[in-house]
Write an enzyme that holds these catalytic residues in place. Structure first.
Site, short mmCIF file in Angstrom:
data_model
loop_
_atom_site.label_atom_id
_atom_site.label_comp_id
_atom_site.label_asym_id
_atom_site.label_seq_id
_atom_site.Cartn_x
_atom_site.Cartn_y
_atom_site.Cartn_z
N SER A 136 0.81 -1.22 0.00
CA SER A 136 0.00 0.00 0.00
C SER A 136 0.84 1.28 0.00
O SER A 136 0.32 2.36 -0.25
CB SER A 136 -0.96 0.02 1.20
OG SER A 136 -0.24 0.16 2.40
N LYS B 182 0.74 4.09 6.92
CA LYS B 182 0.16 5.01 5.93
C LYS B 182 0.72 6.41 6.17
O LYS B 182 1.35 6.69 7.18
CB LYS B 182 -1.37 5.07 6.05
CG LYS B 182 -2.10 3.77 5.78
CD LYS B 182 -2.15 3.45 4.32
CE LYS B 182 -2.97 2.22 4.03
NZ LYS B 182 -2.33 0.97 4.35
#
Length: 187
Positions: free
Chosen positions: A107, A144
């Site tokens: 990701s 993230k």
């Protein structure tokens, strides 16, 4: 006749048992129950996969070349070593609040984080807009980019194959630490 009671001195079996060395640490008062629960869990349970606490005692110096390396057209290099670098001092700001964790998804691929890259995470840093963070969302961990605009916060994936994470009513977000370095293996 009165009984003589003595206090102090050596008594077999008295005093603190010496199983292993102990160390006093400071923790936020709001986390004490959570830490006690964690310590009382069976030893086989692991909450974060493949986390390693960094040992602040080790000391390793490696040579540092004076010349910088060109990333484009090569230039003549000097065989000259000016000083040595201790990797702990170079990579770690606060040893007592630092841990390592391995990446387990793609990701964040567009900023160069691959599966099995090792992240150095500092829990003592205040997370800021655009920091790469380790976050716990409803008891699931992720890495993230933290995005902050006014009162709104969300987590941005750095790959078009993964969605950004926007929070719904009732979801919990806890920032576990700020990623300060990545260790990548090329072989």
């Amino acid at each position: 006749m009165s009984e003589i009671i003595t206090h102090g001195g050596f008594r077999i079996g008295a005093g603190r048992k010496k199983l292993e060395a102990t160390k006093v640490i400071r923790v936020p008062a709001s986390r004490i129950l959570e830490i006690k629960d964690y310590l009382n869990k069976p030893k086989k349970e692991v909450e974060i996969s493949d986390v390693r606490q960094i040992d602040p005692i080790t000391h390793l110096e490696i040579p540092l070349a004076v010349e910088r390396v060109q990333a484009g057209f090569p230039s003549p290099a000097q065989d000259y070593i000016d000083q040595k670098v201790d990797l702990n001092e170079h990579l770690i700001r606060n040893a007592n609040a630092t841990f390592m964790v391995r990446v387990n998804s793609l990701s964040m691929l567009n900023i160069g984080l691959d599966i099995n890259d090792e992240l150095i995470v500092d829990r003592s840093l205040e997370p800021k807009h655009r920091d790469i963070v380790i976050a716990c969302i409803d008891n699931d961990f992720t890495v993230k980019r933290l995005m902050i605009e006014g009162n709104e916060r969300w987590l941005k994936a750095e790959s078009p194959d993964f969605p950004d994470i926007h929070f719904n009513e009732g979801q919990t977000l806890e920032i576990w630490g700020v990623v300060t370095r990545v260790i990548k293996s090329f072989r």
